[in-house]
Design a protein around this motif. Structure first.
Motif, PDB file in Angstrom:
ATOM      1  N   ASN A  44       1.236  -0.932   0.242  1.00 14.23           N
ATOM      2  CA  ASN A  44       0.042  -0.083  -0.439  1.00 14.23           C
ATOM      3  C   ASN A  44       1.119   1.135   0.018  1.00 14.23           C
ATOM      4  N   LYS A  45       2.390   1.199   0.273  1.00 16.28           N
ATOM      5  CA  LYS A  45       2.733   2.560   0.320  1.00 16.28           C
ATOM      6  C   LYS A  45       3.068   2.962  -0.853  1.00 16.28           C
ATOM      7  N   LYS A  48       0.090   5.037  -1.429  1.00 16.77           N
ATOM      8  CA  LYS A  48       0.061   6.510  -0.768  1.00 16.77           C
ATOM      9  C   LYS A  48       1.857   7.560  -1.006  1.00 16.77           C
ATOM     10  N   ASN A  73       8.130   0.804   7.205  1.00 10.10           N
ATOM     11  CA  ASN A  73       7.694   0.638   5.806  1.00 10.10           C
ATOM     12  C   ASN A  73       7.199   1.338   5.178  1.00 10.10           C
ATOM     13  N   GLY A 178      -2.766   0.350  10.627  1.00 15.16           N
ATOM     14  CA  GLY A 178      -1.901   0.932  11.219  1.00 15.16           C
ATOM     15  C   GLY A 178      -2.871   2.591  11.410  1.00 15.16           C
ATOM     16  N   THR A 179      -2.549   3.292  10.856  1.00 17.06           N
ATOM     17  CA  THR A 179      -3.092   4.545  10.335  1.00 17.06           C
ATOM     18  C   THR A 179      -4.615   4.608   9.770  1.00 17.06           C
ATOM     19  N   GLY A 180      -4.905   3.266   9.312  1.00  8.36           N
ATOM     20  CA  GLY A 180      -6.119   3.396   8.778  1.00  8.36           C
ATOM     21  C   GLY A 180      -6.269   3.921   7.388  1.00  8.36           C
ATOM     22  N   THR A 182      -5.602   3.247   4.226  1.00  5.52           N
ATOM     23  CA  THR A 182      -5.502   2.212   3.152  1.00  5.52           C
ATOM     24  C   THR A 182      -7.035   2.656   2.959  1.00  5.52           C
ATOM     25  N   TYR A 262       1.989  -6.833  10.301  1.00  7.82           N
ATOM     26  CA  TYR A 262       0.426  -6.236   9.366  1.00  7.82           C
ATOM     27  C   TYR A 262      -0.509  -7.820   8.726  1.00  7.82           C
ATOM     28  N   GLY A 292       2.153  -6.026   1.844  1.00  8.56           N
ATOM     29  CA  GLY A 292       3.776  -5.765   1.595  1.00  8.56           C
ATOM     30  C   GLY A 292       4.603  -5.801   2.837  1.00  8.56           C
TER      31      GLY A 292
HETATM   32  C1  LIG Z   1       1.813   0.402   6.262  1.00 10.45           C
HETATM   33  C2  LIG Z   1       1.389  -1.073   6.214  1.00 10.45           C
HETATM   34  C3  LIG Z   1      -0.130  -1.668   6.266  1.00 10.45           C
HETATM   35  C4  LIG Z   1      -1.128  -0.393   7.248  1.00 10.45           C
HETATM   36  O1  LIG Z   1      -1.503   0.515   6.625  1.00 10.45           O
HETATM   37  P1  LIG Z   1      -2.655   2.059   6.906  1.00 10.45           P
HETATM   38  O2  LIG Z   1      -2.802   2.707   5.594  1.00 10.45           O
HETATM   39  O3  LIG Z   1      -1.753   1.997   7.787  1.00 10.45           O
HETATM   40  O4  LIG Z   1      -3.359   1.228   7.411  1.00 10.45           O
HETATM   41  C5  LIG Z   1      -0.550  -2.455   6.451  1.00 10.45           C
HETATM   42  N1  LIG Z   1       0.289  -3.411   5.854  1.00 10.45           N
HETATM   43  C6  LIG Z   1       1.101  -2.963   5.899  1.00 10.45           C
HETATM   44  C7  LIG Z   1       2.360  -4.383   5.312  1.00 10.45           C
HETATM   45  C8  LIG Z   1       2.411  -1.772   5.400  1.00 10.45           C
HETATM   46  O5  LIG Z   1       2.975  -1.722   5.604  1.00 10.45           O
END
Ligand SMILES: *Cc1c(COP(=O)(O)O)cnc(C)c1O
Length: 301
Positions: A44-45, A48, A73, A178-180, A182, A262, A292
């Motif tokens: 998802n990075k 973003k 990450n 994590g932060t939500g 995604t 994750y 990822g």
């Molecule tokens: C950053 C990350 C997430 C979390 O994504 P958010 O948009 O912050 O909720 C989930 N899985 C992996 C592997 C990540 O690196």
């Protein structure tokens, strides 16, 4: 030049997972392999960063600054993205920089990222305009990308994830949060209900954060979504022997690499809920998003 700003995606496989536990519960599961989006700017990075890089270009900022923990990450992906697309990068790291650097931070530095450790107290002020102004005095002007890529550009990028799979083939899409960001992004475009698995401890807080992100940016939810907050294993980056056992078994059985922060918590949670029988309706077709972040494995093995 801007054409290369994270536009070209390879084909992302949707990989079926055949498992007796799921079969017994009448559930079919597939995994969207976002870990294969890019060798380094993974998961998802990538999404973003996409519009953050475009925004920085538009506003003429050639330095990107972000925040992260020492195994972030996001920070890792940003360092590589900066190197690949011609931005200088600064990473503000929570706490003192480890000496020697760990593998994640060493990669970031090798990619040209300038690393600076700040106290946990100052890190807690990472949204404070006064701290940002201090950083601007120290480092010069930059395009700020918050921790985890949690801004409107991040949400917008993640809103493009649902086009990567045939939505009609699934009844529920599950992802780790994590932060939500995604989840917020996907909720604005998904035709399929979403279930986020929170990897940080804290009952019920994430749903509010996600709702807030959607509203603050004036966006609309297109699909129902929910958050499960019971599979954090004690908190962010915490693990248990069961979780590590699950991770190893899952990789061996299905050939899909997981990391403990994750993706292992997500898949563990899906299997646990499948066993409970009363959560997922019979014959549910579930898609799990692999976010990822496999570089983080090096902190565990
Ligand atoms: C950053 C990350 C997430 C979390 O994504 P958010 O948009 O912050 O909720 C989930 N899985 C992996 C592997 C990540 O690196």
């Amino acid at each position: 030049m801007a054409a290369d700003l994270l536009r070209d995606l390879p084909d992302i496989p949707v990989q079926p997972v055949e498992d007796p536990v799921l079969a017994a519960a009448g559930i079919s599961l597939s995994v969207l392999r976002l870990d294969l989006v890019h060798p380094v700017i993974s998961g998802n990075k990538w999404f973003k960063l996409k519009y953050n890089l475009a925004r920085a270009r538009e506003t003429g900022r050639n330095c990107l600054l972000t925040f992260g923990g020492s195994w972030s990450n996001h920070l890792h992906a940003l360092a590589f993205a900066g190197a690949e697309f011609g931005f200088r990068t600064t990473g503000i790291v929570r706490g003192e920089l480890p000496d020697p650097l760990n593998a994640c931070l060493q990669d970031a530095r090798n990619a040209g990222m300038h690393l600076s450790g700040i106290s946990r107290h100052d890190y807690g002020r990472r949204h404070d305009p006064a701290l940002i102004a201090d950083l601007e005095d120290q480092h010069g002007p930059f395009h700020l990308i918050p921790e985890g890529g949690a801004n409107i550009e991040g949400v917008r990028g993640c809103s493009e994830i649902p086009v990567l799979y045939p939505q009609a083939d699934f009844d529920l899409v599950c992802l780790a949060c994590g932060t939500g960001t995604t989840l917020a992004g996907m909720a604005t475009t998904s035709k399929v209900p979403l279930m986020g698995f929170q990897v940080l401890k804290g009952q019920g807080y994430l749903a509010g954060t996600v709702r807030g992100m959607i509203r603050t940016h004036g966006l609309t939810e297109r699909s129902p979504w929910s958050v499960d907050d019971t599979f954090h294993f004690g908190g962010y980056a915490r693990v248990s022997p069961q979780l590590m056992h699950f991770l190893t078994e899952f990789q061996a059985r299905h050939g899909i690499p997981l990391e403990p922060v994750y993706s292992a918590k997500l898949l563990y949670g899906i299997f646990a809920l499948a066993k409970k029988r009363d959560i997922f309706p019979q014959n549910s077709r579930i898609l799990a998003i692999h976010g990822g972040g496999l570089q983080g494995l090096r902190g565990y093995f």
